[in-house]
Write an enzyme that holds these catalytic residues in place. Structure first.
Site, PDB file in Angstrom:
ATOM      1  N   ASP B  91      17.666  37.681  38.179  1.00 47.99           N
ATOM      2  CA  ASP B  91      17.965  36.454  37.438  1.00 47.99           C
ATOM      3  C   ASP B  91      18.701  36.735  36.258  1.00 47.99           C
ATOM      4  O   ASP B  91      19.482  37.823  36.143  1.00 47.99           O
ATOM      5  CB  ASP B  91      16.609  35.841  36.880  1.00 47.99           C
ATOM      6  CG  ASP B  91      15.902  36.765  35.771  1.00 47.99           C
ATOM      7  OD1 ASP B  91      16.497  37.787  35.474  1.00 47.99           O
ATOM      8  OD2 ASP B  91      14.764  36.576  35.586  1.00 47.99           O
ATOM      9  N   ASP B 264      10.547  33.048  44.591  1.00 46.29           N
ATOM     10  CA  ASP B 264      10.111  34.357  44.110  1.00 46.29           C
ATOM     11  C   ASP B 264       8.900  33.787  42.849  1.00 46.29           C
ATOM     12  O   ASP B 264       9.075  32.772  42.500  1.00 46.29           O
ATOM     13  CB  ASP B 264      10.959  35.036  43.197  1.00 46.29           C
ATOM     14  CG  ASP B 264      11.373  34.187  41.937  1.00 46.29           C
ATOM     15  OD1 ASP B 264      11.962  33.195  41.930  1.00 46.29           O
ATOM     16  OD2 ASP B 264      10.705  34.732  40.746  1.00 46.29           O
ATOM     17  N   CYS B 302      -6.942  40.076  57.689  1.00 47.68           N
ATOM     18  CA  CYS B 302      -5.945  40.552  56.898  1.00 47.68           C
ATOM     19  C   CYS B 302      -5.626  41.895  57.361  1.00 47.68           C
ATOM     20  O   CYS B 302      -6.360  42.700  57.792  1.00 47.68           O
ATOM     21  CB  CYS B 302      -5.929  40.550  55.553  1.00 47.68           C
ATOM     22  SG  CYS B 302      -4.743  41.297  54.532  1.00 47.68           S
ATOM     23  N   CYS B 304      -3.889  44.203  56.024  1.00 48.32           N
ATOM     24  CA  CYS B 304      -3.346  45.083  54.775  1.00 48.32           C
ATOM     25  C   CYS B 304      -4.113  46.318  54.673  1.00 48.32           C
ATOM     26  O   CYS B 304      -5.353  46.513  55.308  1.00 48.32           O
ATOM     27  CB  CYS B 304      -3.139  44.452  53.508  1.00 48.32           C
ATOM     28  SG  CYS B 304      -4.704  44.324  52.603  1.00 48.32           S
ATOM     29  N   CYS B 307      -7.539  45.750  53.158  1.00 48.29           N
ATOM     30  CA  CYS B 307      -8.496  45.125  53.946  1.00 48.29           C
ATOM     31  C   CYS B 307      -8.903  46.066  55.182  1.00 48.29           C
ATOM     32  O   CYS B 307     -10.192  45.951  55.549  1.00 48.29           O
ATOM     33  CB  CYS B 307      -8.301  43.857  54.529  1.00 48.29           C
ATOM     34  SG  CYS B 307      -8.247  42.642  53.171  1.00 48.29           S
ATOM     35  N   HIS B 333      -3.115  43.615  48.767  1.00 50.00           N
ATOM     36  CA  HIS B 333      -3.641  42.598  49.406  1.00 50.00           C
ATOM     37  C   HIS B 333      -2.860  41.331  49.099  1.00 50.00           C
ATOM     38  O   HIS B 333      -2.501  40.532  50.287  1.00 50.00           O
ATOM     39  CB  HIS B 333      -5.004  42.379  49.123  1.00 50.00           C
ATOM     40  CG  HIS B 333      -5.488  41.140  49.936  1.00 50.00           C
ATOM     41  ND1 HIS B 333      -5.867  41.185  51.035  1.00 50.00           N
ATOM     42  CD2 HIS B 333      -5.857  39.847  49.402  1.00 50.00           C
ATOM     43  CE1 HIS B 333      -6.139  39.983  51.439  1.00 50.00           C
ATOM     44  NE2 HIS B 333      -6.073  39.158  50.461  1.00 50.00           N
TER      45      HIS B 333
END
Lengths: 379, 379
Positions: B91, B264, B302, B304, B307, B333
């Site tokens: 940015d 974002d 999930c 991930c 998980c 997660h």
């Protein structure tokens, strides 16, 4: 649990060994990272294993209070709870309770104490120490012992080691679960004859391994090494010898020299979170301004993830900015330093050149210390 | 930088695209995890990439103040400094400066401000914003814009967007480095005609992509979606469209529906550190007592790491005990939730069924919200 001595150094007490546990084998001499509350602080279990950790330590006192051993048991045991699939050694909870000071009372029956979290009242006996460790699913359990602080009077120590032996017997008799090994803890302070007496009473009962307790509890470093030198040879050579809560890299090298097989200490992980990083030369205090523009790794001879990928300048930036990744990367480095040192130690013992290894290591450390004094400018 | 539209949904403005950068390609619509101070908080870059992140965001304001863009440049640029080898969008620093409130003064020349760290005085102009981003080695730079808070008067907004256009031209003219793309930022508040005017002045200058600024700055959600619906179609379809600082999972779904390609937000990472976990159904507040004995993962659908390996009970324990690993596992997660949502979004656009996907997603969220109200008992 079984223990095999694979190689014995010809010139000192150092030895290479192998401990078999329900969750795999452990090559000794071994350093066990500390996973106080069901996590080796800041790291995933895969990261810990990737650093070469073979076995970790869990703290009975902490896990009993929070989240509770019954809950952990109900969820499949500590291994599953924390996703660590290698061996786990648990302490008895005794050492933490002794550290509580005014918040505890010891009787022949056991230890009455107040939680450091909420002040609630609890009681830990030799029997419940084993019960909790069995509920956690520990691979190697420790007997509840009475641990005196330094200095202690000789007659206090005598009484204490007698009680420790009575408690050790109660621990052994209260075992219910197959598969968990149980270690006895030798007390006796800095008195070789009391250490001898403690060893005799414990070996008479018979344990899977023996730990040296009551060292590194505030005594001067020379006293610790002296007591270690006197006490270690008294422990049966056919069983693993564990020096609890020790220590610095030098302590590990000295311990192995005197026949110790197992170590644990919060030093690498706690120092990492405080920005103190181990190298073969000087200790790096990462927040120092001298590292602000330093594009080199913590230690160019280190093979860890942190040293392979990050500069001191970046690590300093993360630390100064209060970023959590600083603690993660620092912990990776320090643990790898300790675990790589143990690999080098095992190699040296295997090759029968441990005395030489020790001598050089201590010389290097001394030279680095002198160098640090000379180069210590404004930082 | 190049941008290709791969597929256009037949029933709405959603589209699948590809951005080419010096550090690799980015499939859009894309969510960019925020790496404020040179780290996506708590995670290693390998963990971030492993979650499916294609590009991350760096904050010019923070990196300029600490450790400084010159230092980062001297050490090989931001990619090397932080060990992230994919694309980085930076940015302009403007948004953080506007957030400083009383500590800054805006003139035609630029922004005078005081550091939030030590109160030191600094000046950021359109030219220096580009200079800093080029020193960091950004793949996609943002123009310095003037960002008003909500609500703002129409004539204030008019003046501000005219200044933003003058600053955008200065940004473009100050570029020195090949390879970094530069995006313009469209202002205009909630007024479609002002948004139109802003787009026209920016497209006349010509940028590699266009961002919608001045949204999600305090206005009600409906106003945000209304302004988005009005402004997004005005942006050139041949360039990436970036909705800055947005937002919730619903916002992403709604943004894509209106033709947005890039997002974002700190929401997934910041929420994770506060123990708020995203699922397709209810949001999980992990410290709640109801999860104390819950052996199930955060979200059984999930994929991930968290998980697949940890129970809610374990995550609650870590969080309550103040363990750093709690923040790591929660961040893994939540970021995976966001990045997997983007994968599902891209699949739906590719298959020309995005309108349907959006409708179902919003219905599911609504049902989960109602379910939460019904089931919300003592926790």
């Amino acid at each position: 649990m079984n223990f095999t001595v694979i190689a014995q150094d010809p010139a000192c007490a150092a030895r290479l060994g192998k401990i078999g546990t329900p969750h795999g084998e452990v090559l000794t001499p071994v350093f066990m990272p500390v996973g106080t509350q069901g996590t080796v602080k800041t790291l995933t279990p895969e990261q810990v294993a990737g650093l070469g950790a073979q076995i970790i330590l869990g703290n009975t006192y902490h896990l009993y209070l929070r989240p509770g051993h019954r809950l952990i048991q109900q969820l499949g045991g500590l291994h599953r709870f924390m996703n660590w699939h290698g061996p786990i050694l648990t302490d008895s909870g005794g050492f933490q309770i002794y550290s509580l000071g005014a918040l505890r009372t010891i009787t022949e029956e056991g230890a009455h104490f107040q939680s450091h979290i909420d002040g609630s009242r609890h009681f830990l006996s030799p029997e419940s120490a084993v019960e909790i460790q069995e509920a956690l699913g520990s691979d190697i359990m420790m007997c509840l012992d009475e641990c005196l602080s330094y200095p202690a009077e000789r007659d206090e120590i005598e009484k204490s080691l007698a009680r420790t032996a009575r408690w050790a017997l109660r621990c052994k008799e209260s075992r219910r679960r197959e598969g968990s090994a149980l270690f006895g803890i030798v007390q006796g302070g800095v008195y070789p004859d009391l250490r001898q007496r403690s060893v005799e009473s414990l070996t008479e009962i018979g344990f899977d391994g023996y730990a040296l307790g009551g060292l590194s509890v505030g005594e001067p470093k020379e006293k610790m090494l002296e007591s270690l030198a006197a006490a270690a040879p008294l422990l049966p050579s056919s069983r693993p010898r564990y020096l609890m809560g020790v220590g610095t890299p030098e302590d590990l090298v000295e311990g192995v020299y005197r026949g110790i097989d197992m170590f644990d200490c919060v030093m690498p992980t706690r120092s990492a979170r405080n920005g103190l990083l181990f190298t073969n030369g000087q200790k790096v205090v990462i927040k120092n301004a001298r590292y602000r523009e330093d594009g080199s790794p913590i230690d160019s001879t280190c093979d860890c993830y942190t040293c392979r990928n990050y500069s001191r300048a970046y690590l300093r930036h993360l630390y100064v900015a209060g970023e959590i990744l600083a603690m993660v990367l620092n912990t990776i480095h320090n643990l790898r330093y300790y675990l790589r040192l143990m690999e080098r130690i095992r190699d040296a013992v295997r090759d029968g050149r441990y005395s030489d290894f020790r001598r050089r290591f201590l010389e290097e450390q001394k030279a680095a210390d002198v160098g640090r004094e000379v180069s210590a400018g404004p930082a």
